[in-house]
Motif scaffolding. Structure first.
Motif, PDB file in Angstrom:
ATOM      1  N   ALA A 265       1.698   1.633  -3.544  1.00  0.00           N
ATOM      2  CA  ALA A 265       0.513   2.094  -4.282  1.00  0.00           C
ATOM      3  C   ALA A 265       0.219   3.563  -3.990  1.00  0.00           C
ATOM      4  O   ALA A 265      -0.373   4.249  -4.819  1.00  0.00           O
ATOM      5  CB  ALA A 265      -0.690   1.244  -3.890  1.00  0.00           C
ATOM      6  N   GLY A 266       0.605   4.036  -2.810  1.00  0.00           N
ATOM      7  CA  GLY A 266       0.293   5.423  -2.440  1.00  0.00           C
ATOM      8  C   GLY A 266      -0.974   5.524  -1.614  1.00  0.00           C
ATOM      9  O   GLY A 266      -1.488   6.612  -1.394  1.00  0.00           O
ATOM     10  N   LEU A 267      -1.499   4.371  -1.190  1.00  0.00           N
ATOM     11  CA  LEU A 267      -2.699   4.408  -0.352  1.00  0.00           C
ATOM     12  C   LEU A 267      -2.345   4.737   1.093  1.00  0.00           C
ATOM     13  O   LEU A 267      -3.207   5.059   1.895  1.00  0.00           O
ATOM     14  CB  LEU A 267      -3.445   3.070  -0.433  1.00  0.00           C
ATOM     15  CG  LEU A 267      -4.003   2.759  -1.823  1.00  0.00           C
ATOM     16  CD1 LEU A 267      -4.517   1.338  -1.905  1.00  0.00           C
ATOM     17  CD2 LEU A 267      -5.104   3.741  -2.181  1.00  0.00           C
ATOM     18  N   GLU A 268      -1.052   4.615   1.430  1.00  0.00           N
ATOM     19  CA  GLU A 268      -0.566   5.079   2.724  1.00  0.00           C
ATOM     20  C   GLU A 268       0.637   5.975   2.466  1.00  0.00           C
ATOM     21  O   GLU A 268       1.354   5.781   1.490  1.00  0.00           O
ATOM     22  CB  GLU A 268      -0.094   3.896   3.588  1.00  0.00           C
ATOM     23  CG  GLU A 268      -1.099   2.798   3.796  1.00  0.00           C
ATOM     24  CD  GLU A 268      -1.959   3.016   5.014  1.00  0.00           C
ATOM     25  OE1 GLU A 268      -1.730   4.004   5.733  1.00  0.00           O
ATOM     26  OE2 GLU A 268      -2.858   2.200   5.239  1.00  0.00           O
ATOM     27  N   ASP A 269       0.819   6.947   3.359  1.00  0.00           N
ATOM     28  CA  ASP A 269       2.013   7.792   3.268  1.00  0.00           C
ATOM     29  C   ASP A 269       3.215   7.067   3.846  1.00  0.00           C
ATOM     30  O   ASP A 269       3.095   6.435   4.891  1.00  0.00           O
ATOM     31  CB  ASP A 269       1.806   9.058   4.126  1.00  0.00           C
ATOM     32  CG  ASP A 269       1.089  10.128   3.352  1.00  0.00           C
ATOM     33  OD1 ASP A 269       1.181  10.092   2.124  1.00  0.00           O
ATOM     34  OD2 ASP A 269       0.439  10.977   3.977  1.00  0.00           O
ATOM     35  N   VAL A 270       4.378   7.223   3.208  1.00  0.00           N
ATOM     36  CA  VAL A 270       5.582   6.720   3.865  1.00  0.00           C
ATOM     37  C   VAL A 270       5.948   7.709   4.970  1.00  0.00           C
ATOM     38  O   VAL A 270       5.722   8.905   4.853  1.00  0.00           O
ATOM     39  CB  VAL A 270       6.772   6.596   2.888  1.00  0.00           C
ATOM     40  CG1 VAL A 270       6.524   5.506   1.885  1.00  0.00           C
ATOM     41  CG2 VAL A 270       7.049   7.916   2.211  1.00  0.00           C
TER      42      VAL A 270
ATOM     43  N   ASN B 277       5.663  11.148  -2.546  1.00  0.00           N
ATOM     44  CA  ASN B 277       4.642  12.122  -2.156  1.00  0.00           C
ATOM     45  C   ASN B 277       3.582  12.348  -3.222  1.00  0.00           C
ATOM     46  O   ASN B 277       2.830  13.311  -3.156  1.00  0.00           O
ATOM     47  CB  ASN B 277       5.311  13.441  -1.778  1.00  0.00           C
ATOM     48  CG  ASN B 277       6.138  13.291  -0.516  1.00  0.00           C
ATOM     49  OD1 ASN B 277       5.677  12.711   0.465  1.00  0.00           O
ATOM     50  ND2 ASN B 277       7.375  13.748  -0.558  1.00  0.00           N
TER      51      ASN B 277
ATOM     52  N   ARG C 191       0.824  -1.214   0.000  1.00  0.00           N
ATOM     53  CA  ARG C 191       0.000   0.000   0.000  1.00  0.00           C
ATOM     54  C   ARG C 191       0.857   1.263   0.000  1.00  0.00           C
ATOM     55  O   ARG C 191       0.448   2.296  -0.515  1.00  0.00           O
ATOM     56  CB  ARG C 191      -0.947  -0.018   1.208  1.00  0.00           C
ATOM     57  CG  ARG C 191      -2.038  -1.088   1.072  1.00  0.00           C
ATOM     58  CD  ARG C 191      -2.738  -1.352   2.397  1.00  0.00           C
ATOM     59  NE  ARG C 191      -3.396  -0.153   2.885  1.00  0.00           N
ATOM     60  CZ  ARG C 191      -4.601   0.239   2.466  1.00  0.00           C
ATOM     61  NH1 ARG C 191      -5.261  -0.482   1.581  1.00  0.00           N
ATOM     62  NH2 ARG C 191      -5.140   1.346   2.930  1.00  0.00           N
TER      63      ARG C 191
ATOM     64  N   LEU D 296       0.373   2.981 -11.436  1.00  0.00           N
ATOM     65  CA  LEU D 296       0.304   1.584 -11.010  1.00  0.00           C
ATOM     66  C   LEU D 296      -1.153   1.134 -10.992  1.00  0.00           C
ATOM     67  O   LEU D 296      -2.060   1.938 -10.873  1.00  0.00           O
ATOM     68  CB  LEU D 296       0.882   1.436  -9.602  1.00  0.00           C
ATOM     69  CG  LEU D 296       2.294   1.967  -9.379  1.00  0.00           C
ATOM     70  CD1 LEU D 296       2.651   1.909  -7.912  1.00  0.00           C
ATOM     71  CD2 LEU D 296       3.289   1.167 -10.203  1.00  0.00           C
TER      72      LEU D 296
ATOM     73  N   PRO E  72      -1.916   8.371  -5.489  1.00  0.00           N
ATOM     74  CA  PRO E  72      -1.889   7.025  -6.068  1.00  0.00           C
ATOM     75  C   PRO E  72      -2.053   7.033  -7.589  1.00  0.00           C
ATOM     76  O   PRO E  72      -1.328   6.317  -8.288  1.00  0.00           O
ATOM     77  CB  PRO E  72      -3.077   6.331  -5.408  1.00  0.00           C
ATOM     78  CG  PRO E  72      -3.442   7.132  -4.238  1.00  0.00           C
ATOM     79  CD  PRO E  72      -2.864   8.485  -4.388  1.00  0.00           C
ATOM     80  N   ALA E  73      -2.979   7.838  -8.080  1.00  0.00           N
ATOM     81  CA  ALA E  73      -3.281   7.790  -9.504  1.00  0.00           C
ATOM     82  C   ALA E  73      -2.100   8.269 -10.348  1.00  0.00           C
ATOM     83  O   ALA E  73      -1.937   7.856 -11.496  1.00  0.00           O
ATOM     84  CB  ALA E  73      -4.511   8.646  -9.801  1.00  0.00           C
TER      85      ALA E  73
END
Lengths: 290, 335, 276
Positions: B50-55, B69, B47, B77, B72-73
């Motif tokens: 995918a960008g569904l969570e921030d690192v 940063n 995730r 991916l 997701p879109a």
């Protein structure tokens, strides 16, 4: 789903509701508290002065307060007992296979959707009228004296009307809870040799306990402030016989224009309601974690 | 093109370090499987990509560009979810077309791509149905179709087969592998099932508690596990671990031997044992035995073996298949 | 338990249940019946059940004498208006709480609930004074605001419990598919939440329609809805039972129908999701 931008959007999206509710409840509540410490009568504007807890002393030592507190408790308590017991019985009844159960259920829950003023006037005139009401006719045809409900037993009359209105609420919720009872559990109990009575007390009633608690708490909150039924039938009388706290506050505020006294009464009502609310909120909060 | 590189990727939830810091290289066109027990952070890692969570910290490079940063879109991916996450109110066609519509593609382009994806996935007859009217396998294919049409830099799969029954799972496994061979796009696949990992992956990443335990080709992991955790996780039935004197004889703290690397005899061998349960599968037989001082072991014999409860047998581990571990569970290499 | 019943017992129980049900429903039935009687028949002893001259006169007269239609319009405007304004506030709020929860979300939800627990008399005085000073007394706008705010916690809660049932995977899939936030809400969330939103609206219309504390205290004529209209029958002049019944029947009929349609969803809203 926790990204920085989504958390921020969440804040922005929920802010309007939270701010609106804050302005609607907390600010007026603060004003009520402030007013409750003032001598403030709408008939003598500009004469407001700080009187400390004087309004509370007057309100809480007023015989009318004790009478209305007693009426409030009696009203809430009686309606709760009637609706919960009636609700469980009717719920069990409607949970059985009956011819035309769907329609029957509609008839039973209908009173809940009747607006309080209609409820009160229909009962007062068509049913409880001492001469031409349905009850009077039934009593007379059975050879009894008819009762003049609103002068002989006014509080009982109000209790009957309010119970009729709230019984369907209890039925609706308890029936929903009953229907969510796992059939397997009942059948397992049957395999263990339990009869209908033991099944009711050992399986059904414990299963219903949560729903019953919810019914009791929510009804209490609404019943503490029953207003319209009293307003259109007895106007709080005769004397103080049907004045509850909500109605007492209303008469002080909008009939006697005593803002200070009414505010003190309002705060007392808030405190009473909050005692119940704390339990309800805890219960629902626990539910939220699941 | 889809080369992905993680540099010191970190994720914390409050005070909890879910991913303490991961470095990983995924080459273009590679089929990479993240595998580990539940709660190991493999889904979180996916995730994050995918960008569904921030690192919390670190870089995620897709084709050399840091996207840590980006929304997701914007990362280019596609993702296939465990629950398929189809839009229940849209037809199959619109489910597949949704991403293209969001990207503002023309009707003609959308239609061509959707029809094409439907052909690849055998969905042409179902395009006007709603997801609710499809079987589990068909839903899975719609989810894949939705991912394909966007020509992503990489596909992300989050335990996509765990909601299917066993037979269908084997089929879909083959289909996804086939799809990878056809599209040659980078795929990152998360699963807790080591069989899926072994059969599908070009490269397996074994995760535990948010840390990468080992990265390598399936057979490397099988033959040369870096530690006791990987050794126990890869392979089924699980590797047997034996400590004590037998391990000391091999000059280590504990040895591991896979059930398929133990010879069974009714006459002689290294270790005496008693059969407790024999599971006869036809092609092979699993013997759950009590091996004297070594405790319970599992042994795998090929074919039909006429053994049952209480039978006494002898076990002989293949010496060159013995894995040695030190007190910390780190592999010491073979003798 | 029920599968052991004999057919005869089953019929007997059904008859018993129907008698109980009809008794509970009787006041409503009697009200509707009385509305078709002349005033004289309405008070006659013994009461007449069927053998009377059915008349629609009362319905005509309710409108002619007291301009029933204007009150009904107010009821519609107030209940629908407050519900629509409520949705505008509650949908984004419930969305945020269901899909972007923070540590404080639970507290915020419970706080909203607690405002609903506040007895209206506790804020009657300041609200009345503010309305008086701002010229909001007896205005539709003022009442719409009051009814909207009164029911906002229920709306947020109800929508929240419905949104919670939508798997967040699907919204994430939309995000992966490149949908922006407004598109995600319009194309994916709302279509899936239609049943929940509909029942939320219905419950709110019912509650606003029947609300009889603020509508009685904050209106006199212009903005007065049916609750106040019916209350005006509490000081009778002459024979009025048939007309009262006709007016009452008209006042409760729409809500009774809506209520019957949405009874199953109501439980959730009325118990804040504690009973489903």
């Amino acid at each position: 789903m926790s990204t920085r931008s989504s958390t921020l959007t969440g804040r922005i999206m929920s802010a309007p509701s939270i701010i609106a509710l804050f302005l609607w409840m907390i600010v007026p509540l603060g004003m009520t508290i402030y007013f409750s410490f003032l001598r403030y009568n709408l008939l003598s504007p500009g004469m407001e002065e700080w009187v400390g807890t004087l309004n509370y002393e007057f309100f809480l030592t007023d015989p009318a307060f004790f009478a209305s507190l007693a009426n409030t408790l009696l009203l809430v308590g009686s309606v709760l007992v009637i609706t919960v017991i009636g609700g469980v019985l009717l719920g069990l009844m409607l949970d059985q296979p009956i011819f035309g159960r769907g329609i029957l259920r509609l008839l039973v829950i209908a009173p809940f959707f009747i607006m309080p003023t209609v409820n009160a006037l229909v009962w007062k005139n068509l049913l409880m009228h001492p001469v031409s009401g349905m009850f009077a006719w039934i009593a007379n045809s059975l050879g009894f004296q008819s009762i003049d409900w609103f002068s002989e037993a006014p509080l009982t009359a109000i209790i009957i009307m309010v119970s009729w209105q709230w019984l369907p609420f209890a039925v609706l919720i308890l029936l929903t809870a009953l229907q969510s009872l796992d059939r397997d559990q009942k059948e397992a109990a049957q395999m263990d040799g339990a009869g209908p009575v033991s099944i009711f007390f050992y399986i059904t009633l414990p299963h219903l306990s949560r729903a019953i608690t919810v019914v009791v708490l929510i009804e209490t909150i609404f019943l503490l402030t029953v207003f319209a039924e009293i307003f259109v039938t007895t106007g709080g009388g005769p004397g103080l016989a049907t004045t509850n706290i909500a109605f007492l506050v209303y008469t002080q505020a909008l009939l006697q224009y005593d803002v200070g006294g009414a505010s003190a009464g309002g705060i007392v009502a808030v405190v009473l309601a909050n005692i119940v609310a704390i339990f309800l909120i805890r219960l629902i909060g626990k539910n939220l974690d699941r | 093109m889809g080369a992905i590189r993680l540099e010191k990727v970190k994720k914390t939830f409050g005070t909890l370090d879910v991913i303490p810091g991961v470095d990983l290289d995924i080459n273009d066109g590679e089929f990479v499987v993240f595998v580990g027990p539940s709660g190991c952070g493999k889904s979180t890692l996916l995730r994050l990509i995918a960008g569904l969570e921030d690192v919390t910290d670190g870089k995620i490079l897709i084709n050399g560009v840091d996207v840590a940063n980006e929304a997701p879109a914007k990362r280019g991916l596609s993702m296939v979810f465990q629950s398929y996450a189809l839009y229940p109110h849209m037809t199959v066609y619109n489910n597949i077309a949704f991403g293209l519509k969001m990207a503002g593609e023309s009707k003609a382009v959308i239609d061509e791509k959707v029809q094409n994806a439907a052909k690849i996935l055998n969905l042409t007859d179902y395009l006007e149905r709603r997801p609710g009217a499809l079987s589990g396998g068909q839903r899975q294919r719609v989810a894949i179709g939705r991912a394909i049409v966007r020509n992503p830099a990489a596909f992300l799969f989050d335990e996509p087969l765990s909601n299917l029954d066993a037979a269908l799972r084997v089929n879909m496994r083959l289909e996804i592998t086939g799809l990878h061979q056809e599209l040659k796009t980078t795929m990152i696949y998360v699963t807790h099932d080591q069989v899926e990992a072994m059969t599908m992956a070009d490269k397996i990443v074994v995760l535990q508690a948010g840390r990468v335990e080992q990265v390598g080709k399936p057979m490397d992991l099988y033959n040369n596990p870096a530690n006791k955790f990987v050794a126990g996780f890869i392979g089924s039935p699980k590797m047997n671990f034996i400590g004590g004197d037998y391990a000391k004889k091999h000059d280590c703290h504990e040895i591991g031997i896979r059930p398929e690397h133990v010879a069974v005899s009714t006459e002689s061998g290294d270790l005496p044992a008693t059969v407790k349960i024999a599971e006869h599968l036809g092609a092979e037989t699993y013997l759950h035995v009590n091996a004297g001082g070594f405790g319970p072991m599992t042994v795998r014999a090929t074919g039909e073996v006429p053994l049952g409860e209480h039978d006494k047998i002898w076990l002989t581990p293949e010496q060159d298949r013995i894995h040695r571990f030190d007190a910390n569970g780190i592999a010491l290499g073979k003798l | 338990m029920e599968n052991k019943q004999t057919p005869l017992g089953h019929i007997g129980f059904s008859i018993f249940a129907w008698i109980v049900g009809l008794l509970i429903f009787f006041p409503i039935f009697w009200m509707v019946l009385t509305s078709f009687k002349t005033e004289l028949e309405a008070v006659s002893i013994p009461p007449s059940f069927i053998s009377f001259d059915w008349t629609l006169e009362n319905y005509a007269e309710v409108q002619a004498r007291s301009d029933y239609f204007r009150f009904a319009m107010n009821s519609v405007i107030l209940s629908v208006g407050s519900t629509l304004v409520g949705l505008l506030f509650a949908v984004p709020c419930a969305w945020a709480m269901a899909f972007n929860p923070t540590k404080r979300t639970k507290d915020a939800l419970l706080w909203m609930l607690s405002t609903k627990m506040m007895p209206p008399v506790g804020v009657l005085v300041p609200i009345y004074l503010v309305f008086r000073d701002w010229g909001l007394l007896d205005t539709r706008f003022g009442l719409i605001m009051v009814l909207f705010l009164m029911n906002l916690p229920i709306m947020v809660w109800m929508l929240y419990t419905y949104f919670k049932e939508i798997p967040s995977d699907i919204l994430e899939a939309a995000r992966m598919d490149g949908a922006t936030l407004p598109k995600e809400i319009i194309f994916v969330l709302l279509p899936m939440a239609v049943p929940g939103i509909a029942s939320t609206m219905l419950l709110n219309i019912i509650l606003a329609w029947n609300e009889a504390f603020w509508t009685l205290n904050l209106t006199t004529a212009d903005a007065a809805p049916l609750t106040a209209f019916i209350a005006s029958y509490s000081s009778p002049e002459g024979l009025f039972w048939s007309k009262l019944s006709a007016a009452s029947t008209l006042a409760v009929a729409p809500i009774l129908i809506i209520g019957w349609f949405s009874q199953k969803q109501l439980v959730r809203g009325l118990t804040f999701g504690a009973v489903k």
